[in-house]
Scaffold this motif. Structure first.
Motif, short mmCIF file in Angstrom:
data_model
loop_
_atom_site.label_atom_id
_atom_site.label_comp_id
_atom_site.label_asym_id
_atom_site.label_seq_id
_atom_site.Cartn_x
_atom_site.Cartn_y
_atom_site.Cartn_z
N LEU A 353 0.85 -1.20 0.00
CA LEU A 353 0.00 0.00 0.00
C LEU A 353 0.88 1.24 0.00
CD1 LEU A 353 -3.08 0.78 0.26
CD2 LEU A 353 -2.56 1.24 2.66
N ASN A 354 0.51 2.22 -0.81
CA ASN A 354 1.32 3.43 -0.94
C ASN A 354 0.41 4.65 -1.06
OD1 ASN A 354 3.62 5.16 -1.47
ND2 ASN A 354 3.01 5.13 -3.61
N ILE A 355 0.74 5.71 -0.32
CA ILE A 355 0.09 7.01 -0.48
C ILE A 355 0.96 7.81 -1.45
CG2 ILE A 355 -0.83 9.04 0.66
CD1 ILE A 355 -2.17 6.48 1.54
N ALA A 356 0.47 8.05 -2.65
CA ALA A 356 1.28 8.70 -3.68
C ALA A 356 1.57 10.15 -3.29
CB ALA A 356 0.55 8.65 -5.02
N GLY A 357 2.78 10.60 -3.61
CA GLY A 357 3.16 11.98 -3.37
C GLY A 357 3.98 12.21 -2.13
N GLY A 358 4.20 11.17 -1.31
CA GLY A 358 5.01 11.32 -0.11
C GLY A 358 4.27 11.85 1.08
N LEU A 359 2.94 11.99 1.00
CA LEU A 359 2.15 12.49 2.13
C LEU A 359 1.81 11.34 3.05
CD1 LEU A 359 0.74 15.07 3.22
CD2 LEU A 359 -1.30 14.34 2.00
N ARG A 360 1.81 11.62 4.36
CA ARG A 360 1.43 10.61 5.34
C ARG A 360 0.04 10.95 5.88
NH1 ARG A 360 3.06 6.47 8.24
NH2 ARG A 360 2.20 6.16 10.31
N MET A 361 -0.90 10.02 5.72
CA MET A 361 -2.26 10.20 6.18
C MET A 361 -2.46 9.46 7.50
SD MET A 361 -3.14 12.05 3.64
CE MET A 361 -4.83 12.34 4.16
N THR A 362 -3.17 10.10 8.43
CA THR A 362 -3.38 9.49 9.74
C THR A 362 -4.85 9.38 10.11
OG1 THR A 362 -3.15 11.67 10.81
CG2 THR A 362 -1.16 10.31 10.63
N GLU A 363 -5.75 10.03 9.41
CA GLU A 363 -7.14 10.04 9.83
C GLU A 363 -7.85 8.75 9.42
OE1 GLU A 363 -9.75 12.84 8.07
OE2 GLU A 363 -8.61 13.02 6.22
N PRO A 364 -8.78 8.26 10.26
CA PRO A 364 -9.51 7.02 9.93
C PRO A 364 -10.39 7.14 8.70
CG PRO A 364 -9.70 7.59 12.28
CD PRO A 364 -9.09 8.77 11.59
N ALA A 365 -10.67 8.37 8.24
CA ALA A 365 -11.52 8.55 7.07
C ALA A 365 -10.94 7.92 5.81
CB ALA A 365 -11.77 10.04 6.83
N ALA A 366 -9.67 7.56 5.83
CA ALA A 366 -9.05 6.94 4.64
C ALA A 366 -9.41 5.48 4.51
CB ALA A 366 -7.54 7.11 4.70
N ASP A 367 -10.12 4.91 5.47
CA ASP A 367 -10.41 3.47 5.44
C ASP A 367 -11.09 3.05 4.15
OD1 ASP A 367 -9.30 3.28 7.91
OD2 ASP A 367 -11.17 2.97 9.00
N MET A 368 -12.15 3.77 3.75
CA MET A 368 -12.91 3.33 2.58
C MET A 368 -12.10 3.46 1.30
SD MET A 368 -16.87 3.80 1.53
CE MET A 368 -16.97 5.57 1.42
N ALA A 369 -11.28 4.50 1.17
CA ALA A 369 -10.44 4.63 -0.02
C ALA A 369 -9.40 3.51 -0.07
CB ALA A 369 -9.75 5.99 -0.02
N VAL A 370 -8.82 3.15 1.07
CA VAL A 370 -7.86 2.04 1.11
C VAL A 370 -8.56 0.73 0.76
CG1 VAL A 370 -6.34 0.70 2.60
CG2 VAL A 370 -6.35 3.19 2.75
N ALA A 371 -9.75 0.53 1.32
CA ALA A 371 -10.48 -0.70 1.00
C ALA A 371 -10.84 -0.77 -0.47
CB ALA A 371 -11.74 -0.77 1.86
N ALA A 372 -11.24 0.35 -1.06
CA ALA A 372 -11.57 0.37 -2.49
C ALA A 372 -10.36 0.03 -3.34
CB ALA A 372 -12.13 1.74 -2.87
N ALA A 373 -9.19 0.56 -2.97
CA ALA A 373 -7.98 0.26 -3.74
C ALA A 373 -7.60 -1.22 -3.62
CB ALA A 373 -6.83 1.15 -3.26
N ILE A 374 -7.74 -1.79 -2.41
CA ILE A 374 -7.37 -3.20 -2.21
C ILE A 374 -8.34 -4.11 -2.96
CG2 ILE A 374 -7.22 -5.02 -0.48
CD1 ILE A 374 -6.17 -2.90 1.48
#
Length: 461
Positions: A353-374
């Motif tokens: 798993l990679n967040i493009a652009g070098g940004l580090r995300m910490t908020e739980p709101a990213a769950d659905m986007a990560v699940a969609a990518a997986i």
């Protein structure tokens, strides 16, 4: 019994022990405990009355602190609007990330505005600073430079100038106070030097910026008490091999925390990035399985980033989970929810798993986007390139509401997205979202509904 004349202090976390040990029991680091002298504390005099402190009520009023805008909008955003007189700011980051470059550019902006600025370096010579200033195109500004490490000499010079607006100390780990019998960079020296410089800044009504080194874990080196002493703590994040730099406020007494400023490293120094979402998505390619766009929030700023997932078969042994820019523990939890609640079998797949652009995300709101990518990568079905995703996923598979949904939607509409997959709104309490014109809302209540978009036959009810 005689009082001890020395103590043993961990140079990584500041923990004090009675004897030397190879490993610090507080932080687990090896070979960080050194011996430091114990300073004799003055005993309070028994003669004369002790003056008490004055207590006041809560009904008073105070004007907001005056600010001096630096002129670099991304830096002013992170600071909360500009520099506050008599404030102390701690800036940390990896070596070579651009801390000195950014502060020299900020000092030059203030100097051009007619402010008196002093830059004290304990690591570089005057000629080295001048060479950087010529490269940045700020050699013609009236910045007063000094190469020194003796705090007593520095404070004596600063006390003579009453009209100073900004003082930069680069770095606090190189400063030395002769009253402390230890080398520069030790816990005792960092604490004492920081206290003396902050005390002078409060008395002299100038803004003080301290540059701090970071440990291999990314935290500012030295005792945590230094972070408690200052008014703001800023971290400079990013990879030296990548052009993006993120300035993040983790503490700010005069502004919002978790606010970020985005910069791009160029030959002429750090350039501001006023629209980071467009920059993070500039190289994105649509119709690729394993890619999803997350509508995130950094402080008060909505940011759109691409989340990339790659799955590789692993027939034997333990599958590998590699994460860049996100929490590895949360990824493990999300994979367990996908397998248990939605029937997506990933126990024989390596997950990257990679967040493009070098940004580090910490908020739980990213769950659905990560699940969609997986899930997109698992079933080799591309996500809709015009859709953004955000939402928190619980252990039972439900997708929960997140804060500032309207700000995320406005950012998505501004960049030309036509749809947003977001949590389903419950009937009670939540007001209707004001969706921007042309943006279609797709509400999803359970992770099985998300999986059904990519593989209907695999989703559970």
């Amino acid at each position: 019994m005689a009082k001890p004349t020395a103590r043993f202090v961990c140079q990584s976390c500041g923990a004090v022990t009675a004897k030397w040990a190879g490993r610090c029991e507080a932080c687990g680091e090896w070979n960080t405990i050194t011996e430091e002298p114990v300073l004799a504390s003055p005993t309070p005099s028994a003669k004369g009355p002790v003056r008490g402190v004055a207590f006041v009520g809560l009904d008073g009023a105070a004007a907001p602190p005056p600010r001096a805008a630096v002129g670099i909008e991304e830096l002013d955003r992170v600071l909360g609007g500009g520099l506050v007189p008599a404030s102390a700011i701690l800036v940390g980051g990896d070596p070579g990330i651009g801390k000195s470059t950014l502060l020299l550019q900020a000092a030059a902006r203030l100097a051009r505005a007619g402010k008196r600025v002093r830059y004290v370096s304990g690591e570089e010579s005057i000629d080295q600073i001048r060479l950087r200033a010529r490269r940045l195109g700020v050699a013609d500004t009236a910045i007063e430079l000094a190469a020194a490490i003796n705090v007593r000499e520095i404070t004596a010079s600063l006390e003579q100038a009453k009209d100073t607006a900004l003082v930069v100390i680069d770095s606090i780990q190189t400063m030395w106070l002769d009253a402390i019998d230890s080398a520069p960079g030790t816990v005792a020296q960092v604490r004492a030097c920081g206290f003396e410089l902050i005390r002078l800044a409060k008395a002299g009504q100038f803004a003080l910026v301290l540059v701090g080194h970071v440990t291999k874990d990314g935290a500012i080196a030295g005792p945590r008490v230094l972070e408690h002493m200052v008014d703001a703590v800023l971290y400079f994040e990013g990879d030296r091999g990548h052009q993006f730099r993120i300035l993040r406020a983790v503490k700010n007494r005069f502004g919002a925390t978790d606010e970020i400023g985005v910069f791009e490293m160029t030959d002429a120094g750090l350039a501001e990035v006023p629209n980071p979402s467009a920059l993070f998505l500039a190289e994105r390619r649509g119709n690729i399985a394993g890619s999803a766009v997350f509508a995130g929030l950094e402080g008060t700023r909505p940011v759109l980033v691409e989340i990339q997932a790659l799955l590789a078969p692993n027939a034997g042994g333990s599958p590998r989970r590699s994460v860049i820019g996100w929490d590895s523990g949360r990824l493990s939890m999300l994979l367990a929810v996908l397998e248990t609640r939605a029937g997506v079998r990933l126990n024989q797949m390596d997950v990257y798993l990679n967040i493009a652009g070098g940004l580090r995300m910490t908020e739980p709101a990213a769950d659905m986007a990560v699940a969609a990518a997986i899930v997109s990568a698992a079933f080799e079905t591309p996500t809709n390139p015009g859709t953004v995703y955000f939402g928190e996923i619980g252990l039972s598979g439900e997708i929960r509401q997140v804060a500032q949904a309207e700000a995320r939607l406005k950012e998505a509409a501004k960049l030309g997205f036509d749809a947003a997959a977001l949590p389903r709104r419950v009937a009670h309490g939540n007001r209707k979202l004001a969706a921007p014109e042309g943006l279609r809302l797709e509400e999803i209540g359970h992770i099985a509904d998300l999986v059904a978009r990519f593989a209907p036959e695999k989703a559970k009810g």
